[in-house]
Design a protein around this motif. Structure first.
Motif, PDB file in Angstrom:
ATOM      1  N   GLU A 238      19.649  43.022 -55.611  1.00 53.49           N
ATOM      2  CA  GLU A 238      19.778  42.777 -54.183  1.00 53.49           C
ATOM      3  C   GLU A 238      20.782  41.646 -53.952  1.00 53.49           C
ATOM      4  N   PRO A 239      21.600  41.748 -52.914  1.00 58.81           N
ATOM      5  CA  PRO A 239      22.605  40.707 -52.631  1.00 58.81           C
ATOM      6  C   PRO A 239      21.979  39.505 -51.931  1.00 58.81           C
ATOM      7  N   VAL A 240      21.067  38.846 -52.629  1.00 60.07           N
ATOM      8  CA  VAL A 240      20.320  37.743 -52.024  1.00 60.07           C
ATOM      9  C   VAL A 240      21.012  36.402 -52.286  1.00 60.07           C
ATOM     10  N   GLY A 241      20.526  35.368 -51.561  1.00 64.87           N
ATOM     11  CA  GLY A 241      21.007  34.010 -51.801  1.00 64.87           C
ATOM     12  C   GLY A 241      22.514  33.886 -51.663  1.00 64.87           C
ATOM     13  N   TYR A 242      23.140  33.352 -52.704  1.00 63.22           N
ATOM     14  CA  TYR A 242      24.574  33.074 -52.681  1.00 63.22           C
ATOM     15  C   TYR A 242      25.399  34.203 -53.300  1.00 63.22           C
ATOM     16  N   THR A 243      24.768  35.350 -53.537  1.00 57.75           N
ATOM     17  CA  THR A 243      25.435  36.454 -54.234  1.00 57.75           C
ATOM     18  C   THR A 243      26.734  36.878 -53.549  1.00 57.75           C
ATOM     19  N   LEU A 244      26.674  37.119 -52.246  1.00 53.43           N
ATOM     20  CA  LEU A 244      27.860  37.604 -51.545  1.00 53.43           C
ATOM     21  C   LEU A 244      28.936  36.532 -51.433  1.00 53.43           C
ATOM     22  N   LEU A 245      28.520  35.268 -51.416  1.00 49.12           N
ATOM     23  CA  LEU A 245      29.506  34.186 -51.413  1.00 49.12           C
ATOM     24  C   LEU A 245      30.246  34.147 -52.752  1.00 49.12           C
ATOM     25  N   ALA A 246      29.520  34.408 -53.840  1.00 50.53           N
ATOM     26  CA  ALA A 246      30.154  34.455 -55.155  1.00 50.53           C
ATOM     27  C   ALA A 246      31.084  35.665 -55.267  1.00 50.53           C
ATOM     28  N   TYR A 247      30.661  36.769 -54.683  1.00 49.52           N
ATOM     29  CA  TYR A 247      31.495  37.969 -54.660  1.00 49.52           C
ATOM     30  C   TYR A 247      32.807  37.675 -53.918  1.00 49.52           C
ATOM     31  N   ALA A 248      32.675  37.034 -52.762  1.00 47.21           N
ATOM     32  CA  ALA A 248      33.866  36.690 -51.984  1.00 47.21           C
ATOM     33  C   ALA A 248      34.764  35.706 -52.727  1.00 47.21           C
ATOM     34  N   ALA A 249      34.149  34.775 -53.456  1.00 48.83           N
ATOM     35  CA  ALA A 249      34.930  33.821 -54.253  1.00 48.83           C
ATOM     36  C   ALA A 249      35.789  34.561 -55.278  1.00 48.83           C
ATOM     37  N   THR A 250      35.211  35.597 -55.885  1.00 45.83           N
ATOM     38  CA  THR A 250      35.951  36.379 -56.864  1.00 45.83           C
ATOM     39  C   THR A 250      37.102  37.129 -56.196  1.00 45.83           C
ATOM     40  N   GLN A 251      36.858  37.621 -54.982  1.00 45.62           N
ATOM     41  CA  GLN A 251      37.928  38.284 -54.236  1.00 45.62           C
ATOM     42  C   GLN A 251      39.084  37.321 -53.945  1.00 45.62           C
ATOM     43  N   VAL A 252      38.750  36.093 -53.610  1.00 51.95           N
ATOM     44  CA  VAL A 252      39.785  35.088 -53.339  1.00 51.95           C
ATOM     45  C   VAL A 252      40.645  34.871 -54.577  1.00 51.95           C
ATOM     46  N   TRP A 253      39.993  34.745 -55.725  1.00 50.01           N
ATOM     47  CA  TRP A 253      40.743  34.557 -56.973  1.00 50.01           C
ATOM     48  C   TRP A 253      41.661  35.751 -57.249  1.00 50.01           C
ATOM     49  N   ILE A 254      41.125  36.964 -57.127  1.00 48.26           N
ATOM     50  CA  ILE A 254      41.925  38.171 -57.400  1.00 48.26           C
ATOM     51  C   ILE A 254      43.148  38.226 -56.482  1.00 48.26           C
ATOM     52  N   GLU A 255      42.933  37.970 -55.192  1.00 49.91           N
ATOM     53  CA  GLU A 255      44.043  38.003 -54.243  1.00 49.91           C
ATOM     54  C   GLU A 255      45.064  36.924 -54.577  1.00 49.91           C
ATOM     55  N   GLY A 256      44.584  35.747 -54.972  1.00 49.21           N
ATOM     56  CA  GLY A 256      45.485  34.672 -55.346  1.00 49.21           C
ATOM     57  C   GLY A 256      46.340  35.025 -56.550  1.00 49.21           C
ATOM     58  N   VAL A 257      45.739  35.666 -57.531  1.00 46.82           N
ATOM     59  CA  VAL A 257      46.475  36.105 -58.722  1.00 46.82           C
ATOM     60  C   VAL A 257      47.528  37.136 -58.347  1.00 46.82           C
ATOM     61  N   MET A 258      47.135  38.080 -57.496  1.00 49.92           N
ATOM     62  CA  MET A 258      48.067  39.137 -57.105  1.00 49.92           C
ATOM     63  C   MET A 258      49.248  38.559 -56.323  1.00 49.92           C
ATOM     64  N   ARG A 259      48.971  37.605 -55.434  1.00 50.82           N
ATOM     65  CA  ARG A 259      50.055  37.008 -54.657  1.00 50.82           C
ATOM     66  C   ARG A 259      50.992  36.187 -55.535  1.00 50.82           C
ATOM     67  N   ALA A 260      50.387  35.403 -56.430  1.00 48.46           N
ATOM     68  CA  ALA A 260      51.184  34.511 -57.276  1.00 48.46           C
ATOM     69  C   ALA A 260      51.838  35.242 -58.442  1.00 48.46           C
ATOM     70  N   LYS A 261      51.272  36.435 -58.747  1.00 42.82           N
ATOM     71  CA  LYS A 261      51.708  37.186 -59.929  1.00 42.82           C
ATOM     72  C   LYS A 261      51.618  36.275 -61.161  1.00 42.82           C
ATOM     73  N   SER A 262      50.538  35.524 -61.197  1.00 46.08           N
ATOM     74  CA  SER A 262      50.364  34.542 -62.255  1.00 46.08           C
ATOM     75  C   SER A 262      48.893  34.165 -62.355  1.00 46.08           C
ATOM     76  N   PHE A 263      48.489  33.665 -63.535  1.00 48.43           N
ATOM     77  CA  PHE A 263      47.139  33.124 -63.715  1.00 48.43           C
ATOM     78  C   PHE A 263      47.155  31.599 -63.695  1.00 48.43           C
ATOM     79  N   ASP A 264      48.276  31.011 -63.342  1.00 46.22           N
ATOM     80  CA  ASP A 264      48.395  29.556 -63.276  1.00 46.22           C
ATOM     81  C   ASP A 264      47.579  29.038 -62.085  1.00 46.22           C
ATOM     82  N   ALA A 265      46.719  28.063 -62.338  1.00 48.52           N
ATOM     83  CA  ALA A 265      45.791  27.579 -61.310  1.00 48.52           C
ATOM     84  C   ALA A 265      46.512  27.033 -60.084  1.00 48.52           C
TER      85      ALA A 265
END
Length: 313
Positions: A238-265
């Motif tokens: 179940e998507p309880v507690g902070y689950t969906l916030l963690a999911y969204a955090a992962t989406q932010v990282w993926i989008e950032g990687v795609m935009r930067a075309k890099s894994f550099d922080a």
């Protein structure tokens, strides 16, 4: 992620548990630094995030916490640190507003458990109460992981506390609240985001019913979250507690990687800040400190009703 790859690299997930303990969190961060990942989705508890963040920054590791609300998290000046949740200075002000409006003229008490999260939020709430002309008649610090809080409950009852602001971890708050009701304490209780925890609900039992607490608006009701929720439930969870916030955090990282075309922080961080990111929470942006901004308020009021989280007001 198509084929479980990003920019041609396979994405692997490693799980770590810091037990919401700073010393363990520091050890986890140092271990991760030996073989730096592209991103850390975490930590959860504010104290754990605050002690681990400088280590990740030193080793050029992007960090996105889904749950740490202490203002210190984004006041450290770390450009590669973001959070997906609001700050405690807002939660404290919301608590003070509710107490002043819903419990005007009543005797106010505050009980907290020592931690970076609890102490910071408590200070903010007390300051906000005093700005409204309300001085708590009791300020009690309780020991975490205690088996009994009878002494603290009795002290609050002797002070004739009518409304209590309770701040601490889900387990401790659950035990305290259950015992308070067993001792027939009549004070109303208002609390914060940790009460979203299933551990609180299980521990408090019937005493959890109807207790107001602040937490981000119900993401499960957002149309943008429907697909993610369906996927999570298909996995038997179940998507309880902070689950969906963690999911969204992962989406932010993926989008950032795609935009930067890099894994550099640093490059990912700059890309994330450059324009809004579409997530299951809707469009989100981040300010220079790494604090999230959304089209809706950072926190709303919730309570438990028949074992399910329900919005208030």
């Amino acid at each position: 992620i198509n084929g479980n790859t990003l920019l041609g690299h396979k994405v692997n997930i490693d799980l770590f548990d810091d037990s919401c303990t700073k010393s363990i969190a520091e050890g986890v961060a140092m271990k991760l630094a030996e073989n730096p990942p592209s991103v850390v989705i975490g930590h959860s508890c504010s104290g754990a995030t605050i002690i681990s963040a400088p280590i990740y920054a030193k080793h050029k590791i992007l960090q996105i916490t889904p749950a740490s609300t202490n203002p210190k998290v984004t006041e450290m000046g770390i450009s590669t640190l973001f959070r997906m949740i609001g700050r405690d200075d807002l939660q404290g002000k919301m608590a003070a507003q509710r107490i002043s409006e819903r419990h005007a003229g009543q005797r106010v008490g505050v009980l907290f458990f020592p931690s970076e999260y609890s102490e910071g939020l408590t200070q903010t709430a007390i300051a906000a109460l005093e700005q409204r002309g309300i001085t708590p008649v009791a300020r009690v610090q309780a020991s975490p992981s205690a088996s009994s809080y009878a002494k603290e409950i009795a002290a609050l009852m002797q002070q004739n506390v009518e409304v209590l602001y309770l701040v601490g971890g889900g387990l401790d708050c659950g035990i305290f609240l259950r015992q308070a009701r067993q001792m027939e304490a009549t004070f109303a209780v208002i609390s914060s985001d940790t009460l979203v925890s299933g551990v609180f609900l299980q521990t408090a039992g019937q005493a959890a019913e109807g207790v107001p607490f602040t937490f981000p608006p119900e993401a499960t009701q957002l149309p943008t979250a429907a697909s993610a929720i369906e996927t999570i439930r298909a996995m038997g969870q179940e998507p309880v507690g902070y689950t969906l916030l963690a999911y969204a955090a992962t989406q932010v990282w993926i989008e950032g990687v795609m935009r930067a075309k890099s894994f550099d922080a640093e490059q990912i961080a700059a890309a994330v800040r450059s324009e809004p990111v579409l997530t299951i929470l809707g469009e989100v942006t981040f300010d220079g400190k790494g604090d999230i901004r959304t089209a809706y308020p950072a926190f709303a009021w919730h309570s438990w009703k028949d074992g399910k989280r329900a919005p208030l007001d």
